[in-house]
Design a protein around this motif. Structure first.
Motif, PDB file in Angstrom:
ATOM      1  N   CYS A 172       0.846  -1.192   0.000  1.00  0.00           N
ATOM      2  CA  CYS A 172       0.000   0.000   0.000  1.00  0.00           C
ATOM      3  C   CYS A 172       0.879   1.240   0.000  1.00  0.00           C
ATOM      4  O   CYS A 172       1.837   1.342   0.763  1.00  0.00           O
ATOM      5  N   GLY A 215      -4.600  -9.657  -6.321  1.00  0.00           N
ATOM      6  CA  GLY A 215      -5.890  -9.173  -6.792  1.00  0.00           C
ATOM      7  C   GLY A 215      -6.504  -8.060  -5.966  1.00  0.00           C
ATOM      8  O   GLY A 215      -7.643  -7.668  -6.201  1.00  0.00           O
ATOM      9  N   ARG A 243      -7.896  -4.736  -4.598  1.00  0.00           N
ATOM     10  CA  ARG A 243      -8.332  -3.464  -5.175  1.00  0.00           C
ATOM     11  C   ARG A 243      -8.258  -2.346  -4.148  1.00  0.00           C
ATOM     12  O   ARG A 243      -8.178  -1.180  -4.495  1.00  0.00           O
ATOM     13  N   PHE A 244      -8.316  -2.731  -2.867  1.00  0.00           N
ATOM     14  CA  PHE A 244      -8.218  -1.786  -1.757  1.00  0.00           C
ATOM     15  C   PHE A 244      -7.344  -2.393  -0.672  1.00  0.00           C
ATOM     16  O   PHE A 244      -7.312  -3.608  -0.493  1.00  0.00           O
ATOM     17  N   LYS A 256      -7.323   2.899  -2.165  1.00  0.00           N
ATOM     18  CA  LYS A 256      -7.483   2.225  -3.447  1.00  0.00           C
ATOM     19  C   LYS A 256      -6.109   1.877  -4.008  1.00  0.00           C
ATOM     20  O   LYS A 256      -5.196   2.697  -4.007  1.00  0.00           O
ATOM     21  N   VAL A 257      -5.969   0.652  -4.492  1.00  0.00           N
ATOM     22  CA  VAL A 257      -4.707   0.177  -5.050  1.00  0.00           C
ATOM     23  C   VAL A 257      -4.614   0.609  -6.500  1.00  0.00           C
ATOM     24  O   VAL A 257      -5.526   0.372  -7.287  1.00  0.00           O
ATOM     25  N   GLU A 258      -3.510   1.253  -6.849  1.00  0.00           N
ATOM     26  CA  GLU A 258      -3.273   1.661  -8.233  1.00  0.00           C
ATOM     27  C   GLU A 258      -2.414   0.596  -8.892  1.00  0.00           C
ATOM     28  O   GLU A 258      -1.310   0.306  -8.434  1.00  0.00           O
ATOM     29  N   LYS A 259      -2.927   0.008  -9.931  1.00  0.00           N
ATOM     30  CA  LYS A 259      -2.207  -1.053 -10.632  1.00  0.00           C
ATOM     31  C   LYS A 259      -1.040  -0.465 -11.412  1.00  0.00           C
ATOM     32  O   LYS A 259      -1.168   0.557 -12.060  1.00  0.00           O
ATOM     33  N   GLU A 283      -4.129 -15.131 -10.908  1.00  0.00           N
ATOM     34  CA  GLU A 283      -3.538 -13.863 -11.313  1.00  0.00           C
ATOM     35  C   GLU A 283      -2.086 -13.823 -10.842  1.00  0.00           C
ATOM     36  O   GLU A 283      -1.783 -14.157  -9.700  1.00  0.00           O
TER      37      GLU A 283
END
Length: 76
Positions: A23, A33, A35-36, A43-46, A59
């Motif tokens: 994070c 996987g 997302r948060f 929020k996770v930024e890819k 994944e």
């Protein structure tokens, strides 16, 4: 108990230590996987697209050459 930051394996159980991402706000380790963040909710930024294993559907990181779940080759 904590695991040393540079450890490749857990000194207590022997499992391989694998950090997919962290994070950007709190530093909590994140799963492939996520997302948060499960700790702070950020929020996770890819950073790039993931690769999905054609054998088991897991994944994996974009730069992975083998599936982290089943060991199947992921190609280029």
């Amino acid at each position: 108990r904590s695991i040393p930051a540079d450890a490749g394996f857990c000194p207590y159980c022997g499992h391989q230590v694998l950090v997919i991402d962290q994070c950007r706000e709190c530093g909590k380790n994140l799963s492939a996987g996520a997302r948060f963040c499960p700790s702070c909710g950020t929020k996770v930024e890819k950073k790039g697209q993931s690769k999905y294993c054609s054998k088991c559907g897991t994944e994996n990181l974009q730069q992975a050459r083998f599936c982290n779940n089943c060991g199947e080759g992921l190609g280029d």
